[in-house]
Design a protein around this motif. Structure first.
Motif, PDB file in Angstrom:
ATOM      1  N   THR A   1      -7.080   9.959  -9.720  1.00  0.00           N
ATOM      2  CA  THR A   1      -7.148  10.240  -8.283  1.00  0.00           C
ATOM      3  C   THR A   1      -7.591   9.004  -7.516  1.00  0.00           C
ATOM      4  OG1 THR A   1      -7.669  12.560  -8.735  1.00  0.00           O
ATOM      5  CG2 THR A   1      -8.196  11.738  -6.532  1.00  0.00           C
ATOM      6  N   CYS A   2      -8.580   8.295  -8.050  1.00  0.00           N
ATOM      7  CA  CYS A   2      -9.048   7.056  -7.413  1.00  0.00           C
ATOM      8  C   CYS A   2      -7.938   6.008  -7.383  1.00  0.00           C
ATOM      9  CB  CYS A   2     -10.266   6.505  -8.163  1.00  0.00           C
ATOM     10  SG  CYS A   2     -11.717   7.574  -8.106  1.00  0.00           S
ATOM     11  N   TYR A   3      -7.157   5.954  -8.449  1.00  0.00           N
ATOM     12  CA  TYR A   3      -6.046   4.999  -8.521  1.00  0.00           C
ATOM     13  C   TYR A   3      -5.018   5.296  -7.426  1.00  0.00           C
ATOM     14  CZ  TYR A   3      -2.009   2.520 -10.562  1.00  0.00           C
ATOM     15  OH  TYR A   3      -0.916   1.708 -10.772  1.00  0.00           O
ATOM     16  N   GLY A   4      -4.643   6.569  -7.282  1.00  0.00           N
ATOM     17  CA  GLY A   4      -3.699   6.941  -6.233  1.00  0.00           C
ATOM     18  C   GLY A   4      -4.239   6.632  -4.849  1.00  0.00           C
ATOM     19  N   PHE A   5      -5.533   6.850  -4.652  1.00  0.00           N
ATOM     20  CA  PHE A   5      -6.168   6.532  -3.371  1.00  0.00           C
ATOM     21  C   PHE A   5      -6.079   5.040  -3.070  1.00  0.00           C
ATOM     22  CE2 PHE A   5     -10.328   4.770  -1.995  1.00  0.00           C
ATOM     23  CZ  PHE A   5     -10.239   5.043  -0.635  1.00  0.00           C
ATOM     24  N   LEU A   6      -6.336   4.198  -4.060  1.00  0.00           N
ATOM     25  CA  LEU A   6      -6.293   2.749  -3.850  1.00  0.00           C
ATOM     26  C   LEU A   6      -4.866   2.266  -3.601  1.00  0.00           C
ATOM     27  CD1 LEU A   6      -8.876   1.602  -6.554  1.00  0.00           C
ATOM     28  CD2 LEU A   6      -9.216   1.771  -4.083  1.00  0.00           C
ATOM     29  N   LEU A   7      -3.888   2.863  -4.279  1.00  0.00           N
ATOM     30  CA  LEU A   7      -2.493   2.506  -4.021  1.00  0.00           C
ATOM     31  C   LEU A   7      -2.111   2.868  -2.584  1.00  0.00           C
ATOM     32  CD1 LEU A   7      -0.579   3.567  -7.275  1.00  0.00           C
ATOM     33  CD2 LEU A   7      -1.445   1.313  -6.658  1.00  0.00           C
ATOM     34  N   SER A   8      -2.550   4.033  -2.129  1.00  0.00           N
ATOM     35  CA  SER A   8      -2.279   4.437  -0.749  1.00  0.00           C
ATOM     36  C   SER A   8      -2.943   3.486   0.233  1.00  0.00           C
ATOM     37  CB  SER A   8      -2.772   5.869  -0.525  1.00  0.00           C
ATOM     38  OG  SER A   8      -2.591   6.261   0.816  1.00  0.00           O
ATOM     39  N   LEU A   9      -4.156   3.059  -0.088  1.00  0.00           N
ATOM     40  CA  LEU A   9      -4.895   2.153   0.788  1.00  0.00           C
ATOM     41  C   LEU A   9      -4.134   0.853   1.029  1.00  0.00           C
ATOM     42  CD1 LEU A   9      -7.533   1.283   2.271  1.00  0.00           C
ATOM     43  CD2 LEU A   9      -8.358   0.473   0.039  1.00  0.00           C
ATOM     44  N   VAL A  10      -3.494   0.320  -0.024  1.00  0.00           N
ATOM     45  CA  VAL A  10      -2.794  -0.963   0.120  1.00  0.00           C
ATOM     46  C   VAL A  10      -1.315  -0.788   0.457  1.00  0.00           C
ATOM     47  CG1 VAL A  10      -4.403  -2.070  -1.461  1.00  0.00           C
ATOM     48  CG2 VAL A  10      -2.258  -1.163  -2.363  1.00  0.00           C
ATOM     49  N   GLY A  11      -0.841   0.464   0.550  1.00  0.00           N
ATOM     50  CA  GLY A  11       0.550   0.704   0.912  1.00  0.00           C
ATOM     51  C   GLY A  11       1.533   0.549  -0.235  1.00  0.00           C
ATOM     52  N   GLU A  12       1.071   0.769  -1.470  1.00  0.00           N
ATOM     53  CA  GLU A  12       1.937   0.643  -2.643  1.00  0.00           C
ATOM     54  C   GLU A  12       2.529   2.003  -3.002  1.00  0.00           C
ATOM     55  OE1 GLU A  12       4.280  -0.422  -5.085  1.00  0.00           O
ATOM     56  OE2 GLU A  12       2.956  -2.136  -4.647  1.00  0.00           O
TER      57      GLU A  12
ATOM     58  N   ASP B   1       4.862   2.393  -5.648  1.00  0.00           N
ATOM     59  CA  ASP B   1       5.194   2.424  -7.074  1.00  0.00           C
ATOM     60  C   ASP B   1       3.902   2.525  -7.877  1.00  0.00           C
ATOM     61  OD1 ASP B   1       6.111   2.143  -9.632  1.00  0.00           O
ATOM     62  OD2 ASP B   1       6.802   0.065  -9.404  1.00  0.00           O
ATOM     63  N   ARG B   2       3.634   3.702  -8.427  1.00  0.00           N
ATOM     64  CA  ARG B   2       2.356   3.878  -9.118  1.00  0.00           C
ATOM     65  C   ARG B   2       2.292   3.163 -10.469  1.00  0.00           C
ATOM     66  NH1 ARG B   2       1.348   9.472 -11.946  1.00  0.00           N
ATOM     67  NH2 ARG B   2       3.378  10.015 -12.788  1.00  0.00           N
ATOM     68  N   HIS B   3       3.420   2.612 -10.923  1.00  0.00           N
ATOM     69  CA  HIS B   3       3.401   1.815 -12.153  1.00  0.00           C
ATOM     70  C   HIS B   3       3.020   0.354 -11.889  1.00  0.00           C
ATOM     71  CE1 HIS B   3       5.896   5.283 -13.335  1.00  0.00           C
ATOM     72  NE2 HIS B   3       5.509   5.014 -14.567  1.00  0.00           N
ATOM     73  N   ARG B   4       2.895  -0.013 -10.631  1.00  0.00           N
ATOM     74  CA  ARG B   4       2.725  -1.424 -10.267  1.00  0.00           C
ATOM     75  C   ARG B   4       1.457  -2.046 -10.858  1.00  0.00           C
ATOM     76  NH1 ARG B   4       3.809  -4.879  -5.809  1.00  0.00           N
ATOM     77  NH2 ARG B   4       2.946  -6.916  -6.395  1.00  0.00           N
TER      78      ARG B   4
END
Length: 211
Positions: A32-43, A45-48
């Motif tokens: 969940t934290c990972y998805g939050f951080l990806l959203s924060l930076v506008g990414e 692709d969750r495999h990035r």
């Protein structure tokens, strides 16, 4: 390694197997934290940034309550058909304050690491292209504040924080990768909520994001 200070007024970190009674974990899982951080930076692709390590820390004890809400379960089409909704009880956490440790040393990616992108997003927000509300958990559970730990020293609680540390026979099982189509590809790690300070944990004790 960087620390990110996060506050969420209302949140539910739903347990993966919760069905009739929607229980919450005491803190957000690493996935969940990972998805939050990806959203924060506008990414998108969750495999990035696979391979990074993320360790959530509960800074104090949030209040817990139970609400009766409408839950969607798609059993027939169209989506608005009778029978696709039902009332269920859900646990909610109020006044959630977290510290998220992020280490990108093990990332296998080209370009900027997730650490670098998060730092840029929090210090030069005008250079970030993203969309939608920033939430932690459900999409309606919006984040109130997010900043680097160095900018939040005066807001840290006096109570001793608790950190999710890996342990082979830990009492808490949290996902590090979620399979959104079924559940066969979901990966979990075990650990304990261990009393700690606001110093970063050892890297080998931090959960790693990996499918």
């Amino acid at each position: 390694m960087i620390g990110i200070y996060v506050t969420v007024p209302v949140a539910c970190f739903r347990k993966g197997m919760a069905r009739e009674y929607l229980e919450t974990e005491p803190l957000p899982p690493p996935s969940t934290c990972y998805g939050f951080l990806l959203s924060l930076v506008g990414e998108v692709d969750r495999h990035r940034h696979i391979g990074c390590r993320i360790c959530p820390v509960l800074l104090d004890e949030p209040e817990q309550s139970v609400v009766l809400r409408t839950v969607w379960r798609v059993k027939k089409t169209p989506l608005g058909s009778p029978g696709n909704t039902r009332p269920d009880y859900q646990q909610l956490l109020t006044n959630v304050r977290l510290l998220i440790w992020l280490d990108s040393a093990a990332e296998d990616t080209e370009g900027a690491s997730l650490e670098e992108r998060v730092t840029a997003a929090l210090t030069q927000a005008s250079g970030i292209s993203r969309f939608g509300g920033l939430s932690l958990g459900e999409s309606t559970h919006l984040v109130d504040e997010v900043c680097l730990l160095s900018h939040a020293k005066d807001r840290l609680p006096s109570a001793r924080p608790r950190c999710f540390i890996l342990a082979e026979r830990g009492r808490l099982t949290l996902p590090v990768w979620v399979d959104h189509v079924g559940s066969a590809g979901t990966r979990y790690v075990t650990g304990n909520l261990t009393p700690c300070g606001t110093d970063p944990p050892a890297m080998e004790h931090m959960p790693q994001i990996a499918p």
